[in-house]
Write an enzyme that holds these catalytic residues in place. Sequence first.
Site, PDB file in Angstrom:
ATOM      1  CG  ASP A  25      -2.074   0.961   1.095  1.00  0.00           C
ATOM      2  OD1 ASP A  25      -2.413   1.344  -0.046  1.00  0.00           O
ATOM      3  OD2 ASP A  25      -2.642   1.348   2.132  1.00  0.00           O
ATOM      4  CG  HIS A  42      -0.525   2.141  -9.339  1.00  0.00           C
ATOM      5  ND1 HIS A  42      -0.691   1.824  -8.007  1.00  0.00           N
ATOM      6  CD2 HIS A  42      -1.634   2.862  -9.681  1.00  0.00           C
ATOM      7  CE1 HIS A  42      -1.845   2.330  -7.572  1.00  0.00           C
ATOM      8  NE2 HIS A  42      -2.429   2.970  -8.571  1.00  0.00           N
ATOM      9  CG  LEU A 136       9.185 -17.063  -3.837  1.00  0.00           C
ATOM     10  CD1 LEU A 136       9.072 -17.087  -2.314  1.00  0.00           C
ATOM     11  CD2 LEU A 136       9.575 -15.664  -4.313  1.00  0.00           C
TER      12      LEU A 136
HETATM   13  C1  IPE Z   1      -5.341  -2.783  -0.087  1.00  0.00           C
HETATM   14  O1  IPE Z   1      -5.027  -1.450  -0.290  1.00  0.00           O
HETATM   15  C2  IPE Z   1      -5.371  -3.516  -1.396  1.00  0.00           C
HETATM   16  C3  IPE Z   1      -4.083  -3.658  -2.072  1.00  0.00           C
HETATM   17  C4  IPE Z   1      -2.925  -3.296  -1.594  1.00  0.00           C
HETATM   18  C5  IPE Z   1      -4.157  -4.287  -3.359  1.00  0.00           C
HETATM   19  P1  IPE Z   1      -6.161  -0.327  -0.407  1.00  0.00           P
HETATM   20  O2  IPE Z   1      -5.465   0.958  -0.596  1.00  0.00           O
HETATM   21  O3  IPE Z   1      -7.154  -0.710  -1.433  1.00  0.00           O
HETATM   22  O4  IPE Z   1      -6.843  -0.434   1.034  1.00  0.00           O
HETATM   23  P2  IPE Z   1      -7.780   0.587   1.811  1.00  0.00           P
HETATM   24  O5  IPE Z   1      -8.821   1.039   0.838  1.00  0.00           O
HETATM   25  O6  IPE Z   1      -6.914   1.724   2.245  1.00  0.00           O
HETATM   26  O7  IPE Z   1      -8.305  -0.195   2.969  1.00  0.00           O
HETATM   27  C1  IPE Z   2      -1.603   0.233  -3.354  1.00  0.00           C
HETATM   28  O1  IPE Z   2      -1.414   1.599  -3.397  1.00  0.00           O
HETATM   29  C2  IPE Z   2      -1.826  -0.357  -4.715  1.00  0.00           C
HETATM   30  C3  IPE Z   2      -3.190  -0.808  -4.938  1.00  0.00           C
HETATM   31  C4  IPE Z   2      -4.183  -0.766  -4.102  1.00  0.00           C
HETATM   32  C5  IPE Z   2      -3.460  -1.382  -6.261  1.00  0.00           C
HETATM   33  P1  IPE Z   2      -2.631   2.622  -3.373  1.00  0.00           P
HETATM   34  O2  IPE Z   2      -3.030   2.913  -4.774  1.00  0.00           O
HETATM   35  O3  IPE Z   2      -3.719   2.142  -2.502  1.00  0.00           O
HETATM   36  O4  IPE Z   2      -1.918   3.886  -2.723  1.00  0.00           O
HETATM   37  P2  IPE Z   2      -2.510   4.885  -1.649  1.00  0.00           P
HETATM   38  O5  IPE Z   2      -3.003   4.082  -0.508  1.00  0.00           O
HETATM   39  O6  IPE Z   2      -3.610   5.635  -2.348  1.00  0.00           O
HETATM   40  O7  IPE Z   2      -1.352   5.740  -1.299  1.00  0.00           O
HETATM   41 MG    MG Z   3      -4.124   2.376  -0.513  1.00  0.00          MG
END
Ligand code: IPE
Ligand code: IPE
Ligand code: MG
Length: 253
Positions: A25, A42, A136
Amino acid sequence: MDELQKKIDSLDKDRIPVHVAMIMDGNGRWAKQQGFKRSDGHTEGISTVHRVTKLSSDLGVRYLTLYAFSTENWNRPTDEVATLMYLIGWAIERELPELLANNVRIHLIGDIDRVPEEPRNRLFYARDTTAHCTGLQLNICLSYSSRWEITEAARRIARLAAEGKIDPEAITENVFSDNLATAGIPDPDLLIRTGGEERVSNYLLWQIAYSELYFTPVLWPDFSDEQYVDAILDFQNRERRFGKTSEQVQNNE
Ligand code: IPE
Ligand code: IPE
Ligand code: MG
């Protein structure tokens, strides 16, 4: 000797977690901090996936399970979803030669039918091409949520019961586990979430019953090899009691 190698050397090689799960995240916030578009976050996050996979493999982790895209992430703006899907397909294709060279086996977890055809085919190709690999196992959770998975398992078991193929009394925790998408995979020993949120976001709810949780404020694109080793060192300093007393654990009871 560099800092990373020093840290790696300080690990107890007999207590490397067998299964590490990660919630990757913070890509969006990383991009914002740099003044970039979310999609650039990303893209940058893919290099962390590359490093974390290589290091897991080098350290002897057997299973690495990455949360790449949740069921709830389908509700993001259409262009972000499209970019993420494209990036996932592009990354898996680009990484495939090195994954093969490192004997990494790809396993897909989630409702992959919802993934657009092009990235889906690339994912299937990577899975099939690495099927013989014995190093792995890289589990990619994509279009995944734990409640989806648990509901699917319940439906499958109910169907077996309705068909008279399983006695409801014979439904044990093991039967249930065997009907999850993670059947045959030991539960995660360590769950790492980057990005500062201390929540589970519908990830592996059944499987993390006794996992050690590690939260770090570091945003996923910044998550370094050293910080990964720090998480494993932290894990190695914990006492996993599984409901027993500390004395019982120490006496190996
Ligand atoms: C969790 O992250 C899902 C992934 C890392 C793929 P999110 O950014 O979607 O989670 P929330 O919305 O903050 O809970
Ligand atoms: C995690 O990063 C990647 C996915 C959920 C696909 P985010 O896109 O949720 O990044 P933040 O949480 O908005 O910083
Ligand atoms: Mg996120």
